[in-house]
Design a protein around this motif. Structure first.
Motif, PDB file in Angstrom:
ATOM      1  N   SER A 154       0.854  -1.185   0.000  1.00  0.00           N
ATOM      2  CA  SER A 154       0.000   0.000   0.000  1.00  0.00           C
ATOM      3  C   SER A 154       0.885   1.229   0.000  1.00  0.00           C
ATOM      4  O   SER A 154       1.998   1.205   0.542  1.00  0.00           O
ATOM      5  CB  SER A 154      -0.924   0.008   1.233  1.00  0.00           C
ATOM      6  N   ILE A 155       0.390   2.293  -0.606  1.00  0.00           N
ATOM      7  CA  ILE A 155       1.196   3.510  -0.719  1.00  0.00           C
ATOM      8  C   ILE A 155       0.404   4.707  -0.232  1.00  0.00           C
ATOM      9  O   ILE A 155      -0.816   4.794  -0.430  1.00  0.00           O
ATOM     10  CB  ILE A 155       1.676   3.716  -2.182  1.00  0.00           C
ATOM     11  N   HIS A 156       1.087   5.604   0.443  1.00  0.00           N
ATOM     12  CA  HIS A 156       0.494   6.860   0.906  1.00  0.00           C
ATOM     13  C   HIS A 156      -0.068   7.610  -0.306  1.00  0.00           C
ATOM     14  O   HIS A 156       0.547   7.625  -1.375  1.00  0.00           O
ATOM     15  CB  HIS A 156       1.572   7.697   1.613  1.00  0.00           C
ATOM     16  N   VAL A 189       4.233   0.816   2.394  1.00  0.00           N
ATOM     17  CA  VAL A 189       4.211  -0.258   3.374  1.00  0.00           C
ATOM     18  C   VAL A 189       4.012  -1.591   2.651  1.00  0.00           C
ATOM     19  O   VAL A 189       3.219  -1.690   1.714  1.00  0.00           O
ATOM     20  CB  VAL A 189       3.113  -0.044   4.441  1.00  0.00           C
ATOM     21  N   VAL A 190       4.754  -2.599   3.077  1.00  0.00           N
ATOM     22  CA  VAL A 190       4.607  -3.961   2.584  1.00  0.00           C
ATOM     23  C   VAL A 190       4.226  -4.845   3.768  1.00  0.00           C
ATOM     24  O   VAL A 190       4.834  -4.762   4.836  1.00  0.00           O
ATOM     25  CB  VAL A 190       5.908  -4.473   1.930  1.00  0.00           C
ATOM     26  N   ALA A 191       3.212  -5.666   3.570  1.00  0.00           N
ATOM     27  CA  ALA A 191       2.798  -6.625   4.601  1.00  0.00           C
ATOM     28  C   ALA A 191       3.123  -8.024   4.102  1.00  0.00           C
ATOM     29  O   ALA A 191       2.690  -8.418   3.025  1.00  0.00           O
ATOM     30  CB  ALA A 191       1.304  -6.496   4.882  1.00  0.00           C
ATOM     31  N   VAL A 192       3.898  -8.750   4.897  1.00  0.00           N
ATOM     32  CA  VAL A 192       4.207 -10.140   4.568  1.00  0.00           C
ATOM     33  C   VAL A 192       4.244 -10.913   5.876  1.00  0.00           C
ATOM     34  O   VAL A 192       4.933 -10.537   6.827  1.00  0.00           O
ATOM     35  CB  VAL A 192       5.525 -10.253   3.781  1.00  0.00           C
ATOM     36  N   GLY A 193       3.444 -11.958   5.946  1.00  0.00           N
ATOM     37  CA  GLY A 193       3.277 -12.638   7.221  1.00  0.00           C
ATOM     38  C   GLY A 193       2.635 -11.691   8.219  1.00  0.00           C
ATOM     39  O   GLY A 193       1.687 -10.977   7.914  1.00  0.00           O
ATOM     40  N   SER A 194       3.167 -11.649   9.429  1.00  0.00           N
ATOM     41  CA  SER A 194       2.646 -10.753  10.462  1.00  0.00           C
ATOM     42  C   SER A 194       3.414  -9.441  10.519  1.00  0.00           C
ATOM     43  O   SER A 194       3.175  -8.619  11.401  1.00  0.00           O
ATOM     44  CB  SER A 194       2.739 -11.449  11.827  1.00  0.00           C
ATOM     45  N   GLU A 195       4.320  -9.242   9.574  1.00  0.00           N
ATOM     46  CA  GLU A 195       5.216  -8.091   9.618  1.00  0.00           C
ATOM     47  C   GLU A 195       4.746  -6.978   8.685  1.00  0.00           C
ATOM     48  O   GLU A 195       4.362  -7.220   7.539  1.00  0.00           O
ATOM     49  CB  GLU A 195       6.629  -8.522   9.214  1.00  0.00           C
ATOM     50  N   LEU A 196       4.797  -5.740   9.200  1.00  0.00           N
ATOM     51  CA  LEU A 196       4.589  -4.545   8.389  1.00  0.00           C
ATOM     52  C   LEU A 196       5.945  -3.880   8.175  1.00  0.00           C
ATOM     53  O   LEU A 196       6.596  -3.465   9.145  1.00  0.00           O
ATOM     54  CB  LEU A 196       3.629  -3.574   9.083  1.00  0.00           C
ATOM     55  N   ARG A 197       6.379  -3.795   6.929  1.00  0.00           N
ATOM     56  CA  ARG A 197       7.646  -3.132   6.607  1.00  0.00           C
ATOM     57  C   ARG A 197       7.320  -1.780   6.002  1.00  0.00           C
ATOM     58  O   ARG A 197       6.645  -1.691   4.975  1.00  0.00           O
ATOM     59  CB  ARG A 197       8.443  -3.981   5.615  1.00  0.00           C
ATOM     60  N   LEU A 198       7.816  -0.731   6.637  1.00  0.00           N
ATOM     61  CA  LEU A 198       7.432   0.627   6.268  1.00  0.00           C
ATOM     62  C   LEU A 198       8.660   1.438   5.876  1.00  0.00           C
ATOM     63  O   LEU A 198       9.694   1.396   6.546  1.00  0.00           O
ATOM     64  CB  LEU A 198       6.719   1.286   7.454  1.00  0.00           C
ATOM     65  N   VAL A 200      -4.178  -4.236   4.181  1.00  0.00           N
ATOM     66  CA  VAL A 200      -3.509  -3.038   4.692  1.00  0.00           C
ATOM     67  C   VAL A 200      -3.818  -1.885   3.738  1.00  0.00           C
ATOM     68  O   VAL A 200      -3.694  -2.028   2.517  1.00  0.00           O
ATOM     69  CB  VAL A 200      -1.986  -3.273   4.851  1.00  0.00           C
ATOM     70  N   ASN A 201      -4.265  -0.766   4.296  1.00  0.00           N
ATOM     71  CA  ASN A 201      -4.688   0.353   3.459  1.00  0.00           C
ATOM     72  C   ASN A 201      -4.453   1.697   4.136  1.00  0.00           C
ATOM     73  O   ASN A 201      -4.691   1.838   5.341  1.00  0.00           O
ATOM     74  CB  ASN A 201      -6.186   0.242   3.126  1.00  0.00           C
ATOM     75  N   PHE A 202      -4.014   2.686   3.345  1.00  0.00           N
ATOM     76  CA  PHE A 202      -3.992   4.075   3.777  1.00  0.00           C
ATOM     77  C   PHE A 202      -5.365   4.689   3.528  1.00  0.00           C
ATOM     78  O   PHE A 202      -6.086   4.289   2.609  1.00  0.00           O
ATOM     79  CB  PHE A 202      -2.958   4.875   2.979  1.00  0.00           C
ATOM     80  N   GLY A 203      -5.719   5.698   4.357  1.00  0.00           N
ATOM     81  CA  GLY A 203      -6.899   6.492   4.071  1.00  0.00           C
ATOM     82  C   GLY A 203      -6.626   7.485   2.961  1.00  0.00           C
ATOM     83  O   GLY A 203      -5.475   7.724   2.581  1.00  0.00           O
ATOM     84  N   MET A 248      -1.011  -5.125  -6.065  1.00  0.00           N
ATOM     85  CA  MET A 248      -0.601  -3.898  -6.758  1.00  0.00           C
ATOM     86  C   MET A 248      -1.311  -2.709  -6.112  1.00  0.00           C
ATOM     87  O   MET A 248      -2.372  -2.849  -5.503  1.00  0.00           O
ATOM     88  CB  MET A 248      -0.998  -3.943  -8.230  1.00  0.00           C
ATOM     89  N   VAL A 249      -0.711  -1.535  -6.286  1.00  0.00           N
ATOM     90  CA  VAL A 249      -1.349  -0.295  -5.866  1.00  0.00           C
ATOM     91  C   VAL A 249      -0.893   0.813  -6.800  1.00  0.00           C
ATOM     92  O   VAL A 249       0.276   0.857  -7.201  1.00  0.00           O
ATOM     93  CB  VAL A 249      -1.034   0.037  -4.390  1.00  0.00           C
ATOM     94  N   LEU A 250      -1.805   1.686  -7.186  1.00  0.00           N
ATOM     95  CA  LEU A 250      -1.508   2.785  -8.100  1.00  0.00           C
ATOM     96  C   LEU A 250      -1.447   4.087  -7.318  1.00  0.00           C
ATOM     97  O   LEU A 250      -2.392   4.428  -6.604  1.00  0.00           O
ATOM     98  CB  LEU A 250      -2.580   2.875  -9.187  1.00  0.00           C
ATOM     99  N   SER A 251      -0.337   4.794  -7.433  1.00  0.00           N
ATOM    100  CA  SER A 251      -0.200   6.086  -6.761  1.00  0.00           C
ATOM    101  C   SER A 251      -1.080   7.111  -7.455  1.00  0.00           C
ATOM    102  O   SER A 251      -0.934   7.366  -8.649  1.00  0.00           O
ATOM    103  CB  SER A 251       1.259   6.552  -6.790  1.00  0.00           C
ATOM    104  N   SER A 252      -1.992   7.693  -6.707  1.00  0.00           N
ATOM    105  CA  SER A 252      -2.882   8.701  -7.289  1.00  0.00           C
ATOM    106  C   SER A 252      -2.147   9.996  -7.614  1.00  0.00           C
ATOM    107  O   SER A 252      -2.586  10.773  -8.454  1.00  0.00           O
ATOM    108  CB  SER A 252      -4.039   8.993  -6.328  1.00  0.00           C
ATOM    109  N   LEU A 253      -0.997  10.212  -6.962  1.00  0.00           N
ATOM    110  CA  LEU A 253      -0.232  11.440  -7.183  1.00  0.00           C
ATOM    111  C   LEU A 253       0.647  11.341  -8.423  1.00  0.00           C
ATOM    112  O   LEU A 253       0.639  12.230  -9.280  1.00  0.00           O
ATOM    113  CB  LEU A 253       0.627  11.746  -5.953  1.00  0.00           C
TER     114      LEU A 253
END
Length: 777
Positions: free
Chosen positions: A42-44, A51-60, A87-90, A335-340
């Motif tokens: 997910s991307i701001h 941020v990448v989520a793999v297993g129980s880990e959040l890598r930021l 996992v998602n940003f607002g 995948m995630v697309l940056s809106s900016l």
């Protein structure tokens, strides 16, 4: 800011979690299926962090500061301990939400990266979303319930969180695969693995009151894996794109639920682009769409690349514009697309690998740019995959987010990631064998309580003479283990009530009353768990988390005639298709708007009556799902002599129809009918036979023949289930004892090695968790 922790149980009551409770609830479902889970990214919204989520880990990684970030859980607060599933940003970037198999939903404030709230759900969580305003976080659990948490600010601009998460809607018994708010926050969309997308009105005070269904988007032939909103310039509401296990992407007018266009991406891309499967073309696994709909990127299982689509919103077209190939053995899992910046961020990776810890799990990140708003510009000018040093954050970001670079370990883990792309929903749907229990004979049980049903209205008579008796029978079946209550409207018709002196308005009110009585029984039964009593029936079936669907019954024209013709379909030449439509039209409209979860067309005796129902569903714009249940007296055709193939094909042609099967048919014919109908439809198969006795229309009574007892049903149920029936119950001359025997047999089908006492309180886990039912509002 201090973190708050909450346990969500049933109605959302809050309780202080203890270590024993937390550990016990986690271990209850931890790695239940042992499946590999895909890595997520997910991307701001302003591309400030990734941020990448793999297993129980959040890598930021902080792109502004070009550094990794450690998330901060307050001391004593629970951390993620199992695979993160969402996992998602607002939209504003102020909050990040994460949730998964450990039943935790964690809300992070991105200015400090502190966890400001932990919600402890009662079931594993499959999806999470943050509203456009940032005031609400919604999440879906594996039981198909969507919950809402409120966020707000005080005068000091400090975030406050409502103390309770409240349930707002549900796809009971169907895992929700995607959850998202519409761009204007007027609606919340939810999709499930049972082919459906539900659009629900999101009111201004969503934590209070009912949530109205706006529409259902029905048309996919397999699980819905993903969807995304788009609002092109000049469009008021926007559109919805969805991807599915049926290898298609579809375009919807989500306000009306109208399907506008379908692109068969699997067929269009061609078998040379990926490794084919025995099931045909592989499923769509992810879709990313720019806010204006000019960029539509699609990931397909086993495709080493992405598919770009072109959409003509004005002429309602959707087609493949370009297939962009990536390096060998790279299959995006998310995948995630940056809106900016319009950069497409992709990750490949997997969790739940038994030989590796979360910190050892490698992922691969790729970033693509150079997209064109006009798809025709792709001729000779493909989007480009950035080199490592061109990726925002460069090699430092890749080092922090991709994990271990041990070659042997990476190859094994990424091979598992490719396998994760094969989507556990398909495996669950095909192999879990899930089912649910329909109730038994209403009239039979009414008579057992002293009711006199020798009346043209049959059981519908008691809607105005003794509705509480009907309610008691409904409760008897819930206590026995039924999950679907069929209303007392089988022989309730406007024409029948008018013949007894009721006005048109009073007759319609009695139709609605049939649904109200069933709903009241459901509320009484489930209210016990909301009061914390978790009362169990004598067979050990718990009212806690026991989902109940209400099926509004519509009997055939012959049931109104009360001359036995419902068992032959012989209405005479004077009864035409239009006659049947005119008879059923208003009744269908009233019952579809009365609050039921599904319409049950029962004991359908002929092809012409099935056709009448299908045309009425379209003409009346019926939004809720329906099932078609025919009756047979020879195990080959339906009772009129019409071909089963013709009748099932009529039902299969309508997207509203979610299940097809038989009722009021002798048990000895059911197995062969299931095998026949499996060849004709991919929809759910339902069966609820009678006891095997025959009905005498002159004496208006059942005549003993080769009927079977409740316990004898056990010898049939497992065989029916194994043959492919998903919804199983009883019809005339079956009782709560019959339903109790069916429920018990089905629980044993799921866990044959467990003793009965260990199964009693597992009905929702063992029977319903992997079943494939319609939505429940």
């Amino acid at each position: 800011m201090e973190e708050t922790t909450e346990i969500v149980s049933d109605g959302g009551d809050e309780a202080a979690p203890t270590a024993g409770v937390e550990n016990g609830m986690i271990e209850e479902e931890k790695n239940m299926d042992g499946e590999v889970a895909p890595a997520l990214i997910s991307i701001h919204p302003f591309e400030k962090s990734v941020v990448v989520a793999v297993g129980s880990e959040l890598r930021l990684f902080n792109l502004e500061g070009n550094c990794s970030v450690s998330l901060i859980d307050d001391p004593g607060g629970p951390s993620h301990s199992d695979a993160i599933r969402s996992v998602n940003f607002g939209a504003s970037g102020r909050f990040l939400a994460s949730a998964g198999d450990d039943k935790l939903v964690k809300i992070w404030e991105t200015s400090s990266w502190h966890c400001i709230r932990t919600v402890y759900a009662d079931k594993r969580v499959s999806a999470v979303a943050i509203s456009l305003s940032g005031r609400y976080v919604a999440f879906a659990d594996k039981f198909g319930v969507v919950w809402l948490v409120g966020l707000d600010e005080d005068d000091a601009k400090q975030t406050k969180v409502d103390k309770k998460a409240v349930p707002i809607l549900g796809h009971y018994c169907s895992i929700i695969t995607r959850l998202e708010f519409s761009p204007d926050e007027r609606f919340i969309a939810s999709a499930d693995r049972d082919f459906k997308i539900r659009i629900t009105v999101f009111p201004k005070q969503p934590l209070k009151g009912a949530h109205e269904i706006q529409s259902f988007c029905l048309g996919h032939k397999d699980f819905v894996s993903c969807f995304a909103f788009a609002c092109p310039p000049g469009c008021v509401h926007g559109f919805l794109f969805s991807g599915s296990g049926d290898s298609t992407v579809r375009l919807w007018d989500f306000i009306s639920g109208l399907l506008l266009a379908t692109c068969e991406v699997g067929t269009k891309v061609g078998s040379l682009q990926y490794n084919g499967t025995e099931d045909g073309y592989p499923p769509v696994t992810d879709i990313c769409v720019s806010s204006d709909g000019s960029i539509i990127a699609v990931a397909i299982q086993s495709l080493r690349g992405i598919v770009l689509l072109s959409c003509g919103f004005s002429d309602r077209t959707l087609s493949v514009a370009k297939v962009v190939t990536l390096e060998d053995n790279y299959f995006p899992t998310n995948m995630v697309l940056s809106s900016l910046t319009q950069r497409l961020w992709m990750v490949m990776g997997a969790s739940n690998l038994p030989t590796l810890s979360a910190t050892q799990l490698p992922t691969r990140i790729r970033v693509m740019s150079g997209f064109h708003k006009d798809p025709s510009d792709y001729n000779g000018h493909d989007p480009i995959t950035l080199e490592d040093n061109e990726v925002p954050g460069g090699k430092k970001l890749l080092s922090e987010l991709q994990g271990s670079f041990d070659v042997t370990m990476e190859e094994a883990a990424l091979a598992a990631a490719a396998a994760a792309g094969r989507w556990r929903e398909r495996r669950h749907h095909r192999e879990a064998g899930g089912c649910a229990v329909i109730d038994g004979g209403l009239a039979t049980e009414l008579e057992a309580h002293g009711a006199d049903l020798k009346d043209p209205l049959w059981s519908a008579k008691y809607l105005f003479t003794s509705p509480d008796l009907i309610k008691k029978v409904h409760l008897d079946y819930l206590e026995a283990g039924a999950n679907i209550l069929i209303t007392a409207s089988y022989q309730a018709t406007i024409q029948g009530f008018e013949s007894r002196g009721f006005s048109r308005e009073e007759s319609e009110a009695l139709l609605r009353r049939s649904v109200e009585v069933a709903c009241e029984a459901r509320e009484i039964f489930q209210g016990r768990s909301l009061r914390g009593s978790d009362r169990c029936s004598k067979d050990g079936i718990s009212s806690k988390q026991h989902p109940v669907l209400i099926a509004a019954s519509i009997g055939s024209y012959g049931a109104y005639l009360a001359d036995g013709s419902e068992y032959s379909g012989n209405y005479g030449l004077q009864v035409t298709l239009e006659t049947l439509k005119d008879f059923h039209r208003r009744r269908l409209q009233v019952l579809s708007e009365a609050g039921a979860d599904i319409i049950a067309f029962e004991t359908i005796p002929s092809k012409i009556e099935a056709q009448a129902y299908i045309e009425l569903l379209q003409e009346c714009n019926i939004k809720i799902p329906v099932w078609f249940s025919f009756t047979s007296n020879d195990g080959i055709n339906i009772v009129s002599g019409d071909s089963l193939t013709d009748c099932a094909s009529i039902a299969d042609s309508c997207d509203n129809v979610v299940a097809i099967g038989f009722n009021c048919t002798s048990p000895r014919y059911i197995h062969s009918l299931i095998l026949s109908i499996r060849k004709l439809t991919e929809k759910l198969i339902l069966i609820y036979p009678n006891s095997g006795e025959s009905y005498d229309p002159d004496k208006k009574e059942w005549v003993a023949s080769n009927g079977v007892s409740g316990e004898d049903f056990v010898s049939y149920v497992s065989k029916w289930h194994e043959a492919g029936a998903s919804l199983i119950g009883g019809c005339c001359r079956t009782t709560p004892n019959t339903i109790r025997a069916i429920a018990k047999a089905l629980r044993k089908d799921f866990h044959p090695s467990k003793p009965d006492q260990e199964l009693h309180n597992d009905i929702e886990r063992n029977i319903l968790k992997d079943s494939f039912l319609i939505d429940y509002a």
